[in-house]
Design a protein around this motif. Structure first.
Motif, PDB file in Angstrom:
ATOM      1  N   ASP A   4      72.926  81.449  79.318  1.00 25.31           N
ATOM      2  CA  ASP A   4      73.673  82.677  79.051  1.00 25.31           C
ATOM      3  C   ASP A   4      74.657  82.486  77.896  1.00 25.31           C
ATOM      4  O   ASP A   4      75.430  83.373  77.575  1.00 25.31           O
ATOM      5  CB  ASP A   4      74.394  83.171  80.306  1.00 25.31           C
ATOM      6  CG  ASP A   4      75.365  82.160  80.883  1.00 25.31           C
ATOM      7  OD1 ASP A   4      75.474  81.051  80.329  1.00 25.31           O
ATOM      8  OD2 ASP A   4      76.007  82.476  81.894  1.00 25.31           O
ATOM      9  N   THR A   6      75.999  82.037  73.964  1.00 27.88           N
ATOM     10  CA  THR A   6      75.710  82.661  72.681  1.00 27.88           C
ATOM     11  C   THR A   6      75.280  81.551  71.730  1.00 27.88           C
ATOM     12  O   THR A   6      76.081  80.689  71.371  1.00 27.88           O
ATOM     13  CB  THR A   6      76.955  83.368  72.126  1.00 27.88           C
ATOM     14  OG1 THR A   6      77.371  84.356  73.065  1.00 27.88           O
ATOM     15  CG2 THR A   6      76.677  84.038  70.804  1.00 27.88           C
ATOM     16  N   THR A   8      72.839  80.461  68.175  1.00 29.37           N
ATOM     17  CA  THR A   8      72.074  80.872  67.009  1.00 29.37           C
ATOM     18  C   THR A   8      70.627  80.430  67.198  1.00 29.37           C
ATOM     19  O   THR A   8      70.311  79.666  68.128  1.00 29.37           O
ATOM     20  CB  THR A   8      72.629  80.216  65.737  1.00 29.37           C
ATOM     21  OG1 THR A   8      72.429  78.799  65.837  1.00 29.37           O
ATOM     22  CG2 THR A   8      74.108  80.533  65.532  1.00 29.37           C
ATOM     23  N   THR A  44      70.904  84.417  76.204  1.00 25.98           N
ATOM     24  CA  THR A  44      71.238  85.833  76.389  1.00 25.98           C
ATOM     25  C   THR A  44      72.429  86.264  75.562  1.00 25.98           C
ATOM     26  O   THR A  44      72.603  87.442  75.286  1.00 25.98           O
ATOM     27  CB  THR A  44      71.549  86.137  77.866  1.00 25.98           C
ATOM     28  OG1 THR A  44      72.760  85.456  78.237  1.00 25.98           O
ATOM     29  CG2 THR A  44      70.394  85.735  78.777  1.00 25.98           C
ATOM     30  N   GLY A  45      73.286  85.311  75.192  1.00 21.38           N
ATOM     31  CA  GLY A  45      74.467  85.645  74.410  1.00 21.38           C
ATOM     32  C   GLY A  45      75.608  86.210  75.227  1.00 21.38           C
ATOM     33  O   GLY A  45      76.568  86.745  74.677  1.00 21.38           O
ATOM     34  N   PRO A  48      80.268  83.319  74.967  1.00 16.99           N
ATOM     35  CA  PRO A  48      80.469  82.599  73.712  1.00 16.99           C
ATOM     36  C   PRO A  48      80.828  81.132  73.971  1.00 16.99           C
ATOM     37  O   PRO A  48      81.396  80.797  75.008  1.00 16.99           O
ATOM     38  CB  PRO A  48      81.633  83.339  73.040  1.00 16.99           C
ATOM     39  CG  PRO A  48      82.302  84.095  74.129  1.00 16.99           C
ATOM     40  CD  PRO A  48      81.289  84.332  75.218  1.00 16.99           C
TER      41      PRO A  48
END
Length: 92
Positions: A4, A6, A8, A44-45, A48
């Motif tokens: 879950d 974030t 790249t 999932t982003g 953070p």
């Protein structure tokens, strides 16, 4: 493997690469030319990263650990089918 966090695209690639080490922890031999092993990573982003460098290291370690554990659990839970030529772990 999925997280879950974030990440790249490059970090997801790195996560998949690290997760691949789970094969080496669970299977001997691993990474042979004939096995066709492949791992995908997805993020999932939702959360953070607080420390991108350290967090990606920890995520990679966790990914390798859960892949190795998933392989071990699959071997332990396997059930024999009728006419299987080899026994499953539970039969041994």
């Amino acid at each position: 493997v999925a997280t879950d966090a974030t990440l790249t695209q490059a970090q997801c690639t790195r996560l998949a690469t690290a997760a691949h080490d789970g094969y080496a922890r669970a299977l001997v031999p691993s990474h042979t030319p004939m096995d066709g092993d492949l791992i995908f990573a997805a993020a999932t982003g939702a959360k953070p990263l607080e420390n991108p460098l350290a967090d990606t290291l920890y995520l990679g370690h966790a990914a390798a650990t859960v892949v190795a554990r998933a392989i071990a659990r699959a071997i332990f839970a396997a059930k024999a089918l009728e006419n299987d030529p080899l026994p499953v772990w539970q039969a041994l």
